[in-house]
Design a protein around this motif. Sequence first.
Motif, mmCIF file in Angstrom:
data_model
loop_
_atom_site.group_PDB
_atom_site.id
_atom_site.type_symbol
_atom_site.label_atom_id
_atom_site.label_comp_id
_atom_site.label_asym_id
_atom_site.label_seq_id
_atom_site.Cartn_x
_atom_site.Cartn_y
_atom_site.Cartn_z
ATOM 1 N N ASN A 81 0.828 -1.209 0.000
ATOM 2 C CA ASN A 81 0.000 0.000 0.000
ATOM 3 C C ASN A 81 0.859 1.255 0.000
ATOM 4 N N SER A 82 1.945 1.250 0.772
ATOM 5 C CA SER A 82 2.797 2.437 0.800
ATOM 6 C C SER A 82 3.486 2.642 -0.550
ATOM 7 N N ASP A 83 3.817 1.539 -1.245
ATOM 8 C CA ASP A 83 4.394 1.667 -2.585
ATOM 9 C C ASP A 83 3.389 2.299 -3.536
ATOM 10 N N PHE A 84 2.139 1.858 -3.466
ATOM 11 C CA PHE A 84 1.118 2.434 -4.332
ATOM 12 C C PHE A 84 0.842 3.889 -3.969
ATOM 13 N N ASP A 85 0.875 4.200 -2.684
ATOM 14 C CA ASP A 85 0.688 5.589 -2.266
ATOM 15 C C ASP A 85 1.787 6.476 -2.827
ATOM 16 N N GLU A 86 3.008 5.966 -2.814
ATOM 17 C CA GLU A 86 4.136 6.731 -3.355
ATOM 18 C C GLU A 86 3.970 6.941 -4.862
ATOM 19 N N GLU A 108 1.143 6.917 -6.528
ATOM 20 C CA GLU A 108 0.029 7.828 -6.736
ATOM 21 C C GLU A 108 0.448 9.269 -6.492
ATOM 22 N N ALA A 109 1.303 9.485 -5.505
ATOM 23 C CA ALA A 109 1.796 10.835 -5.230
ATOM 24 C C ALA A 109 2.617 11.367 -6.402
#
Length: 53
Positions: A6-11, A13-14
């Motif tokens: 999830n943190s990879d996808f958040d990064e 997306e940012a």
Amino acid sequence: MDINMNSDFDELEAMFGSADADIEKMENVVLSNNLKGFASCFPEWDLHPPVDR
């Protein structure tokens, strides 16, 4: 593992999320052009292609 994903996808997306409007606009242009091209293959059919603005 799920938290890291999830943190990879958040990064991602940012970094790339702000271009959604541009991508949507390009998709609409491509789909519209494809529809016009398809409609031109069948001139006897009444397909009502989109009106140019």
